[in-house]
Design a protein around this motif. Sequence first.
Motif, short mmCIF file in Angstrom:
data_model
loop_
_atom_site.label_atom_id
_atom_site.label_comp_id
_atom_site.label_asym_id
_atom_site.label_seq_id
_atom_site.Cartn_x
_atom_site.Cartn_y
_atom_site.Cartn_z
N ARG A 7 0.80 -1.21 0.00
CA ARG A 7 0.00 0.00 0.00
C ARG A 7 0.84 1.27 0.00
NH1 ARG A 7 -2.31 -1.84 3.42
NH2 ARG A 7 -4.29 -2.69 2.77
N GLU A 28 -9.67 5.97 -0.70
CA GLU A 28 -10.34 4.75 -0.25
C GLU A 28 -10.69 3.85 -1.43
OE1 GLU A 28 -13.61 6.12 1.99
OE2 GLU A 28 -12.45 6.58 3.76
N GLU A 29 -11.14 4.44 -2.54
CA GLU A 29 -11.50 3.64 -3.71
C GLU A 29 -10.29 2.89 -4.25
OE1 GLU A 29 -13.35 6.13 -6.56
OE2 GLU A 29 -15.02 6.67 -5.23
N SER A 32 -9.32 0.22 -1.75
CA SER A 32 -10.31 -0.85 -1.79
C SER A 32 -10.07 -1.78 -2.98
CB SER A 32 -11.71 -0.23 -1.88
OG SER A 32 -12.67 -1.23 -2.06
N THR A 35 -6.98 -4.01 -2.41
CA THR A 35 -7.07 -5.05 -1.40
C THR A 35 -7.80 -6.28 -1.90
OG1 THR A 35 -9.05 -4.03 -0.49
CG2 THR A 35 -6.97 -3.48 0.57
N LEU A 36 -8.51 -6.19 -3.00
CA LEU A 36 -9.20 -7.35 -3.53
C LEU A 36 -8.26 -8.27 -4.31
CD1 LEU A 36 -12.52 -5.69 -4.72
CD2 LEU A 36 -12.07 -6.95 -2.62
N ARG A 75 -14.23 -2.64 6.38
CA ARG A 75 -14.45 -1.47 5.52
C ARG A 75 -13.42 -1.41 4.39
NH1 ARG A 75 -15.14 0.78 10.80
NH2 ARG A 75 -17.05 2.01 11.08
N LYS A 76 -13.64 -0.46 3.50
CA LYS A 76 -12.66 -0.19 2.45
C LYS A 76 -11.67 0.88 2.89
CE LYS A 76 -15.49 3.30 0.10
NZ LYS A 76 -16.14 3.67 -1.17
N ARG A 77 -11.68 1.22 4.15
CA ARG A 77 -10.78 2.24 4.68
C ARG A 77 -10.35 1.86 6.09
NH1 ARG A 77 -13.10 5.16 8.72
NH2 ARG A 77 -15.39 5.11 8.89
N LEU A 275 -7.90 -4.74 3.86
CA LEU A 275 -9.22 -4.11 3.87
C LEU A 275 -10.24 -4.99 3.15
CD1 LEU A 275 -8.20 -0.42 3.06
CD2 LEU A 275 -8.33 -1.55 5.28
N HIS A 276 -11.51 -4.57 3.26
CA HIS A 276 -12.60 -5.35 2.65
C HIS A 276 -12.55 -6.81 3.08
CE1 HIS A 276 -14.48 -3.04 -0.98
NE2 HIS A 276 -14.99 -2.70 0.16
N THR A 277 -12.19 -7.05 4.32
CA THR A 277 -12.05 -8.42 4.82
C THR A 277 -12.90 -8.57 6.08
OG1 THR A 277 -9.77 -8.41 3.97
CG2 THR A 277 -10.39 -10.20 5.45
#
Length: 495
Positions: A7, A28-29, A32, A35-36, A75-77, A275-277
């Motif tokens: 990151r 954040e976008e 996000s 992180t995928l 979250r995505k943040r 993130l997004h986890t």
Amino acid sequence: MTLPLDRRTLFKGALATGLGTMGVGLLEEQVSAATLQGSLPKKVDVVVVGGGLSGLVAARKVARAGKSVLVLEARKRVGGRLLNHELKNGSVIEAGGAFVGPTQDHIIALAKKLKVPTFPEYTAGKNVFVSRGQRSTYTGTVPPDPTILLDAALLLSKLDGYAAEMPVDAPWSHPKAKEWDSQTLSQFIRHNTLNKTAVENLIKCWTQPGFGADPNQLSLLFVIHYLACSGNESTPGTFELNSDTKGGAQERRFVGGSQLVPLRLAEKLGHRVALHTRVNRIDQSPGHRAVVHTSRGIVRARRVIVAAPPPMVLGIDWYPQLSTQRHNLLTHWNMGELMKCDAVYSTPFWRKDGHSGSGLADAGATRAVFDNSPQDAKVGVLLAFVGGSVHRQYAHLSLANRRKAVLEGFAQMFGPKALKPIEYTEHDWTKERWTGGGPVPIMAPGTMTKYGPAIRQPHGRVHWAGTETSTYWNGYMDGAVRSGKRAAIEVLDKL
């Protein structure tokens, strides 16, 4: 081991000067989306559930001790209840937690290390008090209403006296704990004042922004403990330390917004933050590791730190089940109800009019108001905390009607110029999926004495963090930092 992402390139430009030219939303976008990619590590020494300030502090301390750690954030943040908002002119204000003050040594020291400076909240000029439709100005903590001055002074003196004898690490052990926990703050006010309604309306101006609740929702023991925690090991907590601006908990803000602190922590942790986890289940079957089931796969860990608000902890499937006391604590530890509403003006016009931008009102949408302008004052910003019963009254309205009510409240305090902002923004924390309310979990009568001892008691290999578990400044950023450090020490001792 396949790492979720690197990151550093994403954060570098945005963190160099506040958020630079990259807004929080765009940052954040991009984070996000990144992180995928990739997969989570199969095993680590420590999994931290929650990428707010507390979880990131815990992860940093574990990593510095040479142990492998992974932060899982739904979250995505990062930031949890800290959230920056970029205005149209590029200035940054906070949609979440914002203020720091004296005795909050842990957050201030951390921010200094991360090169996030502070600036003083604007306090020059008169404060405004609107009561029974009449407007007056004042300085200090308590408005000069002759019908409440003596009552309020005696009431606060009693609360400070009780707080001074409160054991911050075990309030349920105080000799009067059951007596205080059997009544609400509202009942205490009504038993100890003459002008009961007026004093309670004034105290609402403190409880609604501070707890997202009214005095009739709060255990007296919970409130006394909260005041006792508004200090540190050498300075007793008081109502003034908790409620004041200059010399109190609202004394300073962060240049570039408070979310810069967790953003910079995450940048240093790099690939250790995913993130997004979402964490779905924590399995502690017999063995040497806990098995953490997430929306992106399974991670095994020797220890787990959970730094998430109570509603989110209840959303995890536990094996073995949480203890009855812990489960009951979480089900009775409800999040407050709070919305932050900001009106933006081309200049902070109230300053030239001799006002501080701070105000209190006993009716309407704007009960507690602050000058929320950025340090350079390139724009002026008035902030209203809409919490507790006021939130329930106004949150269901349309945005247009709520905006109208908030601006009319500002105008009642600071004149007709407040009716014409160049921008209006608000953030309702009850609609935050991974917080569930704000700003803090609250306790009604009977909760603390029955279930309080479970607050920091580990559940097998699982340890608890989060600002609400701190013994000092719980509910604040300083409490988040303290609790993250404490949980990390617990885990490192076991490792």
